[in-house]
Scaffold this motif. Structure first.
Motif, PDB file in Angstrom:
ATOM      1  N   ILE A  89       0.836  -1.209   0.000  1.00 54.82           N
ATOM      2  CA  ILE A  89       0.000   0.000   0.000  1.00 54.82           C
ATOM      3  C   ILE A  89       0.868   1.256   0.000  1.00 54.82           C
ATOM      4  CG2 ILE A  89      -1.628   1.337   1.398  1.00 54.82           C
ATOM      5  CD1 ILE A  89      -2.815  -1.437   2.251  1.00 54.82           C
ATOM      6  N   LEU A  90       1.911   1.259   0.830  1.00 54.46           N
ATOM      7  CA  LEU A  90       2.802   2.422   0.876  1.00 54.46           C
ATOM      8  C   LEU A  90       3.549   2.601  -0.440  1.00 54.46           C
ATOM      9  CD1 LEU A  90       4.298   2.085   4.489  1.00 54.46           C
ATOM     10  CD2 LEU A  90       2.534   3.673   3.707  1.00 54.46           C
ATOM     11  N   THR A  91       3.962   1.491  -1.041  1.00 52.62           N
ATOM     12  CA  THR A  91       4.711   1.564  -2.304  1.00 52.62           C
ATOM     13  C   THR A  91       3.852   2.123  -3.434  1.00 52.62           C
ATOM     14  OG1 THR A  91       6.009  -0.372  -1.643  1.00 52.62           O
ATOM     15  CG2 THR A  91       6.076   0.243  -3.948  1.00 52.62           C
ATOM     16  N   VAL A  92       2.633   1.608  -3.564  1.00 52.54           N
ATOM     17  CA  VAL A  92       1.780   2.066  -4.661  1.00 52.54           C
ATOM     18  C   VAL A  92       1.371   3.526  -4.463  1.00 52.54           C
ATOM     19  CG1 VAL A  92      -0.470   1.359  -3.702  1.00 52.54           C
ATOM     20  CG2 VAL A  92      -0.128   1.357  -6.159  1.00 52.54           C
ATOM     21  N   ASN A  93       1.219   3.954  -3.215  1.00 47.17           N
ATOM     22  CA  ASN A  93       0.900   5.367  -2.971  1.00 47.17           C
ATOM     23  C   ASN A  93       2.110   6.258  -3.200  1.00 47.17           C
ATOM     24  OD1 ASN A  93      -1.979   6.086  -1.732  1.00 47.17           O
ATOM     25  ND2 ASN A  93      -1.468   4.004  -1.141  1.00 47.17           N
ATOM     26  N   LEU A  94       3.300   5.717  -2.945  1.00 42.00           N
ATOM     27  CA  LEU A  94       4.513   6.449  -3.316  1.00 42.00           C
ATOM     28  C   LEU A  94       4.555   6.634  -4.826  1.00 42.00           C
ATOM     29  CD1 LEU A  94       7.441   7.523  -2.724  1.00 42.00           C
ATOM     30  CD2 LEU A  94       8.209   5.159  -3.054  1.00 42.00           C
ATOM     31  N   GLY A  95       4.245   5.569  -5.571  1.00 44.31           N
ATOM     32  CA  GLY A  95       4.274   5.638  -7.032  1.00 44.31           C
ATOM     33  C   GLY A  95       3.278   6.623  -7.601  1.00 44.31           C
ATOM     34  N   ILE A  96       2.056   6.624  -7.063  1.00 42.15           N
ATOM     35  CA  ILE A  96       1.002   7.474  -7.630  1.00 42.15           C
ATOM     36  C   ILE A  96       1.257   8.948  -7.312  1.00 42.15           C
ATOM     37  CG2 ILE A  96      -0.680   7.595  -5.734  1.00 42.15           C
ATOM     38  CD1 ILE A  96      -1.455   6.776  -9.415  1.00 42.15           C
ATOM     39  N   ASN A  97       2.069   9.219  -6.282  1.00 45.11           N
ATOM     40  CA  ASN A  97       2.360  10.604  -5.917  1.00 45.11           C
ATOM     41  C   ASN A  97       3.705  11.093  -6.447  1.00 45.11           C
ATOM     42  OD1 ASN A  97       0.136  11.668  -4.049  1.00 45.11           O
ATOM     43  ND2 ASN A  97       0.561   9.668  -3.157  1.00 45.11           N
ATOM     44  N   THR A  98       4.412  10.247  -7.181  1.00 46.26           N
ATOM     45  CA  THR A  98       5.707  10.667  -7.736  1.00 46.26           C
ATOM     46  C   THR A  98       5.696  10.487  -9.251  1.00 46.26           C
ATOM     47  OG1 THR A  98       6.563   8.463  -7.131  1.00 46.26           O
ATOM     48  CG2 THR A  98       7.043  10.287  -5.619  1.00 46.26           C
ATOM     49  N   TRP A  99       6.237   9.358  -9.739  1.00 49.64           N
ATOM     50  CA  TRP A  99       6.308   9.200 -11.200  1.00 49.64           C
ATOM     51  C   TRP A  99       4.922   9.037 -11.838  1.00 49.64           C
ATOM     52  CZ3 TRP A  99       7.910   5.268  -7.870  1.00 49.64           C
ATOM     53  CH2 TRP A  99       7.269   4.034  -7.985  1.00 49.64           C
ATOM     54  N   GLY A 100       3.974   8.407 -11.112  1.00 48.93           N
ATOM     55  CA  GLY A 100       2.616   8.274 -11.640  1.00 48.93           C
ATOM     56  C   GLY A 100       1.922   9.622 -11.767  1.00 48.93           C
ATOM     57  N   TYR A 101       2.208  10.515 -10.830  1.00 52.03           N
ATOM     58  CA  TYR A 101       1.618  11.856 -10.831  1.00 52.03           C
ATOM     59  C   TYR A 101       2.029  12.613 -12.090  1.00 52.03           C
ATOM     60  CZ  TYR A 101      -0.432  15.864  -8.368  1.00 52.03           C
ATOM     61  OH  TYR A 101      -1.247  16.898  -7.991  1.00 52.03           O
ATOM     62  N   ALA A 102       3.305  12.441 -12.466  1.00 50.45           N
ATOM     63  CA  ALA A 102       3.807  13.119 -13.673  1.00 50.45           C
ATOM     64  C   ALA A 102       3.330  12.417 -14.941  1.00 50.45           C
ATOM     65  CB  ALA A 102       5.334  13.158 -13.629  1.00 50.45           C
ATOM     66  N   MET A 103       3.329  11.084 -14.948  1.00 47.94           N
ATOM     67  CA  MET A 103       2.939  10.325 -16.146  1.00 47.94           C
ATOM     68  C   MET A 103       1.524  10.623 -16.598  1.00 47.94           C
ATOM     69  SD  MET A 103       4.393   6.465 -15.750  1.00 47.94           S
ATOM     70  CE  MET A 103       3.352   5.942 -17.122  1.00 47.94           C
ATOM     71  N   PHE A 104       0.588  10.643 -15.643  1.00 47.31           N
ATOM     72  CA  PHE A 104      -0.832  10.797 -15.980  1.00 47.31           C
ATOM     73  C   PHE A 104      -1.361  12.203 -15.724  1.00 47.31           C
ATOM     74  CE2 PHE A 104      -0.271   6.256 -14.847  1.00 47.31           C
ATOM     75  CZ  PHE A 104      -0.652   5.694 -16.053  1.00 47.31           C
ATOM     76  N   ASN A 105      -0.436  13.151 -15.420  1.00 44.84           N
ATOM     77  CA  ASN A 105      -0.834  14.540 -15.188  1.00 44.84           C
ATOM     78  C   ASN A 105      -1.942  14.626 -14.131  1.00 44.84           C
ATOM     79  OD1 ASN A 105      -0.760  17.298 -15.524  1.00 44.84           O
ATOM     80  ND2 ASN A 105      -2.083  17.311 -17.340  1.00 44.84           N
ATOM     81  N   MET A 106      -1.657  14.037 -12.967  1.00 43.65           N
ATOM     82  CA  MET A 106      -2.660  13.940 -11.902  1.00 43.65           C
ATOM     83  C   MET A 106      -3.031  15.293 -11.293  1.00 43.65           C
ATOM     84  SD  MET A 106      -3.376  10.678 -11.452  1.00 43.65           S
ATOM     85  CE  MET A 106      -2.707   9.022 -11.642  1.00 43.65           C
ATOM     86  N   GLY A 107      -2.218  16.301 -11.530  1.00 48.48           N
ATOM     87  CA  GLY A 107      -2.479  17.603 -10.906  1.00 48.48           C
ATOM     88  C   GLY A 107      -3.682  18.321 -11.463  1.00 48.48           C
ATOM     89  N   THR A 108      -4.169  17.921 -12.622  1.00 53.81           N
ATOM     90  CA  THR A 108      -5.328  18.586 -13.229  1.00 53.81           C
ATOM     91  C   THR A 108      -6.479  17.593 -13.403  1.00 53.81           C
ATOM     92  OG1 THR A 108      -4.511  18.106 -15.454  1.00 53.81           O
ATOM     93  CG2 THR A 108      -3.863  20.208 -14.482  1.00 53.81           C
TER      94      THR A 108
END
Length: 597
Positions: free
Chosen positions: A566-585
């Motif tokens: 759980i910690l690993t996948v949340n680390l991923g979604i808030n780092t490289w995943g955040y940039a890959m899928f443009n999670m900020g918008t």
């Protein structure tokens, strides 16, 4: 009274099937709205899936009956949901897996890697975890576990036997160890002039020998007990390492495990204009690094639990001893039994490699892929998908022969008849026996539920109800939802868990204007993190029976692995995943898809 209770327990499935629809019937009767009717169908299916009173695939067919009768969707519209593009991708991926398994290519890959890694305990565990994770990226987690555990057990048994023989040699009595020395001693004693001294010396030697033998026997016994405890613990650790790494590895590719495909299908169903945001390349870009990190931390935790933290001892710095060499010989002998690489194995490897390359280059994301230039030229419609590629390449298994074409016969079959034409790599008989057709219905049931929720307005209602969550930090929402899904999946199949949760998560994300993948993607991976109970997944059940495990062994080890995942996948979604899928918008495709009739 006891007899009545026993009868009720024995017939519990029938009672659940009959009385559950009656008990929740007041919901659509008291609130006769499309949302309530769809909610009734979802609750009924959720209860049937959790209790498994009917086969999961049969429960997945309920929308075909309930949605038309309740006026939510027409029968034709519901039935179309059961064979979509994601199902084709699933079938294509499974055909590749069946070909690999049928010709034992996976065993050759596994043994080759293990021979490279070596047999020292920590390295051996690492090797089994790497191989299991890699294989489960392409073939089923269950097949990977079922193949790897017997190999692990054979290697550990050989290590134990070799260590036992080494102890026996070390403490062998002197008389048995060197007969020539014993004879020489006797001859020297005969030459002694003083008979009394000879007798006294012989008595002393006998007493010393008896003491040494008794000490050696007690040391051997204590070493045998210690060795048994050590290898029992190592067997438990290795069994858990294989089944856990198979589940972790399945998260790395889009076709690795069913929940990944459910996410792709649900995103396509709920957000039609998403621009193919989830494809093989984009999923791999996010999930593969996450899998590697999860695997490393899992190995460290299993190392701590079952081998200790003495890295010098477990890695075995220095020269290999006899024990290691004999265990290595066992794996080498197994590899030799496979014989030289056959034409058919080479053909499967080429098709498999070509398939993966085509998947990665179809729509890489950072540039236009071959599909864009050749088929999807207008950019608005997607004619060629990952499912198209999967079916194209898997069809080659029914075209290419399993032997190199030549003049003359091709040997004899099992019945002794002359073979004039070699069979193709796959035959339909093999596919029919090994294809899990029930999963295709499960996928379809999930897509039908998502379509029904959207059509009835239940998704919109759920989204509005969850709107107060907007004030909570997004990272906390993702973390809490992953914990909820990971807990739920321990007592329900990961397919059913993903099918039930994803439409709700999509509605919530739209209501609070959060990127849908920010919660859907980590929760999909969390659904595969069922590490605590033997019944949670088939790999867990296989490891439980192989490794002489207790439920508490799995609970203690699996609880921490759940937290790590759980910690690993949340680390991923808030780092490289955040940039890959443009999670900020908040994406336009998520905003426009809701509320459509």
């Amino acid at each position: 009274m006891a007899g009545v209770l026993q009868w009720l327990w024995n017939h519990r499935n029938l009672l659940i099937i009959i009385f559950t629809p009656i008990l929740i019937l007041p919901l659509p009767v008291a609130v006769p709205t499309p949302e309530a009717k769809c909610g009734y169908a979802i609750i009924l299916m959720a209860l049937y899936w959790c209790t498994e009173c009917m086969p999961l695939a049969v429960t997945a067919l309920l929308p075909v009956v309930l949605f038309p009768m309740m006026g939510i969707m027409q029968s034709g519209e519901v039935c179309v949901e059961y064979l979509k593009d994601s199902n084709m991708l699933f079938i294509g991926g499974l055909l590749v897996a069946i070909a690999v398994e049928d010709w034992n290519l996976h065993k050759r890959i596994a043994l080759r890697v293990l021979l490279i890694v070596g047999v020292r305990p920590a390295l051996l565990m690492m090797g089994f975890m790497i191989v299991s994770a890699f294989l489960s990226m392409w073939i089923s987690n269950t097949a990977t576990t079922a193949m790897m555990l017997p190999i692990a057990q054979a290697v550990l048994q050989q290590l134990s036997d070799t260590e036992a023989r080494a102890d026996q040699r070390e403490f062998q009595p002197a008389g048995e160890d060197n007969r020539g020395f014993e004879l020489e001693t006797k001859q020297t004693k005969l030459e002694m002039s003083d008979e009394k001294q000879q007798v006294t010396k012989t008595d002393l030697d006998d007493n010393v020998c008896e003491n040494q033998e008794s000490n050696a026997a007690s040391i051997l016994e204590s070493r045998a007990r210690a060795r048994e405890e050590k290898y029992q613990l190592l067997t438990k650790g290795m069994s858990l390492a294989v089944c856990y790494s198979a589940s972790i590895g399945g998260t790395a590719t889009l076709t690795g495990t069913t929940p990944n495909l459910i996410l792709k299908g649900q995103v396509q169903e709920l957000f039609p204009g998403n621009g193919d945001i989830i494809n093989f390349a984009s999923w791999f870009g996010f999930a593969f690094p996450n899998m590697v990190i999860m695997l490393v931390f899992s190995w460290l935790w299993l190392q701590f639990m079952f081998l200790g933290l003495n890295l010098k001892k477990t890695f075995g710095c220095g020269m290999s001893n006899d024990r290691d060499m004999e265990a290595y010989a066992v794996m080498k002998e197994e590899y030799k039994k496979l014989g030289p690489m056959k034409f058919v194995e080479g053909a499967i490897l080429v098709i498999f490699t070509l398939l993966v390359v085509l998947w990665f280059t179809r729509e890489p994301g950072f540039m236009d892929g071959w599909a864009t230039h050749l088929f999807n030229k207008n950019g608005k419609e997607e004619f060629v998908t990952d499912g198209t590629v999967a079916i194209l390449m898997s069809m080659l298994f029914f075209v290419i022969p399993s032997q190199m074409l030549r003049f003359g016969d091709y040997g004899r079959d099992e019945e002794g008849k002359e073979v004039k034409t070699p069979p193709t790599i796959l035959t339909w008989q093999v596919v029919h026996e090994r294809m899990p057709w029930n999963i295709i219905l499960l996928l379809g049931g999930g897509f039908a539920l998502a379509a029904g929720s959207e059509r009835s307005g239940l998704s919109t209602w759920l989204g509005e109800s969850l709107a107060p969550l907007k004030s909570i930090p997004h990272a906390a929402i993702s973390l809490l939802l992953c914990l909820l899904v990971a807990t739920f999946t321990e007592c329900s199949s990961n397919t059913a868990t993903t099918t039930l949760f994803l439409p709700i998560l999509a509605s919530m994300a739209v209501a609070i204007e959060l990127h849908p993948l920010y919660v859907m993607l980590p929760c999909t991976i969390a659904a595969s993190l069922a590490f605590m109970l033997p019944v949670a997944t088939p790999p867990n059940a296989i490891a439980f029976s192989f490794g002489k495990l207790k439920v508490m062994d799995m609970v203690k080890t699996g609880f921490m692995l759940n937290i790590i995942g759980i910690l690993t996948v949340n680390l991923g979604i808030n780092t490289w995943g955040y940039a890959m899928f443009n999670m900020g918008t908040f994406p336009k495709w998520a905003n426009t898809s809701q509320g459509q009739p």
